[in-house]
Design a protein around this motif. Sequence first.
Motif: not given
Ligand SMILES: C[S@@+](CC[C@H](N)C(=O)[O-])C[C@H]1O[C@@H](n2cnc3c(N)ncnc32)[C@H](O)[C@@H]1O
Length: 304
Positions: A160-162, A182-184, A208-211, A229-231
């Motif tokens: 989830g590198t953002g 997950l977000s391009q 995807d972090i789940f796989g 907290h998004y998951l």
């Molecule tokens: C709040 S951002 C945090 C990004 C980064 N880790 C940071 O601290 O700046 C959360 C990130 O998680 C990604 N994300 C959400 N669900 C995900 C998933 N199932 N697999 C991979 N990434 C995911 C989002 O696309 C978003 O870029």
Amino acid sequence: MKLSAGQAVDVLRAAGEPSRLRILALLAREELAVLELCRVLDQSQPRVSRHLKLLAEAGLVERFPDGAWVFYRLRGAGQAGEVVADLLDRIDPADPVLVRDAERLTAVRAERADAASEYFARNAARWDEIRSLYVSEKDVETAILKAAGQGPFRRLVDLGTGAGRMLTLLGPHADQALGLDLSQQMLNIARNQVAEAGLEGCELRHGDIFGTRLPDASADLVVVHQVLHYLADPAAAVKEAARLVAPGGKLLIVDFAPHNLEFLREQHQHRRLGFSDAEMARWLADNTLVHVHVEALPPPAKAA
Ligand SMILES: C[S@@+](CC[C@H](N)C(=O)[O-])C[C@H]1O[C@@H](n2cnc3c(N)ncnc32)[C@H](O)[C@@H]1O
């Protein structure tokens, strides 16, 4: 310890009703909020809450409040949990009622995922600014560098590198680094950031972090920063992250402590309003991660 005959009857009574069995089957897929269960079952909140109360009293499900929401999950462990797992395992997966529930759950999940992905796409360019709204970034990053240690790391994986902040922070200490998201739109920003930082050995990958499809024990530093907290299923994400940690390696998780900022759900797509140390400790223990170090950072005065 075995169940007493009375306890066995309580378990069977609790599970032995159509709606409650459907609830158990749904919670076996993921933890759910009461309102989500109402939508899938197409039943009123008082009715679903009554079923959940009975299931909780029989020790089959666990209730956990999260801000103004209440979530439920299967209790899992113990004799009662095993009875439920065995029962669900014996039901035909093609049962039309359960199939319809699974389809509705898929629709609920898809709505959540669309809202989250739309949010991240919309906010990708502003992410660094949004991130620093909550806690002093400087304090968080100082604590991260301290917890990660100097390395050098053979392989860093940031889940989830953002916008890639963890890669630019920790990448200079790693021979190889991989950021997965997950977000391009987020990945595009991250690519620019790591290029600007001159981090040649840094790869950004859609995933995807789940796989993650990454090999077992393949990283000596795995980072999950402000993602859980998004998951829908943070425990599953921790499990996947732990799978990647090489012997002697580290898993660094940064997330919110429990809080009541309910607007973060509506406006920022948070699903969980933070995690207690106990919940996190349980997930780590479940994945045989030892030597746990917890550091709590206070919120800025205005948000306290
Ligand atoms: C709040 S951002 C945090 C990004 C980064 N880790 C940071 O601290 O700046 C959360 C990130 O998680 C990604 N994300 C959400 N669900 C995900 C998933 N199932 N697999 C991979 N990434 C995911 C989002 O696309 C978003 O870029």
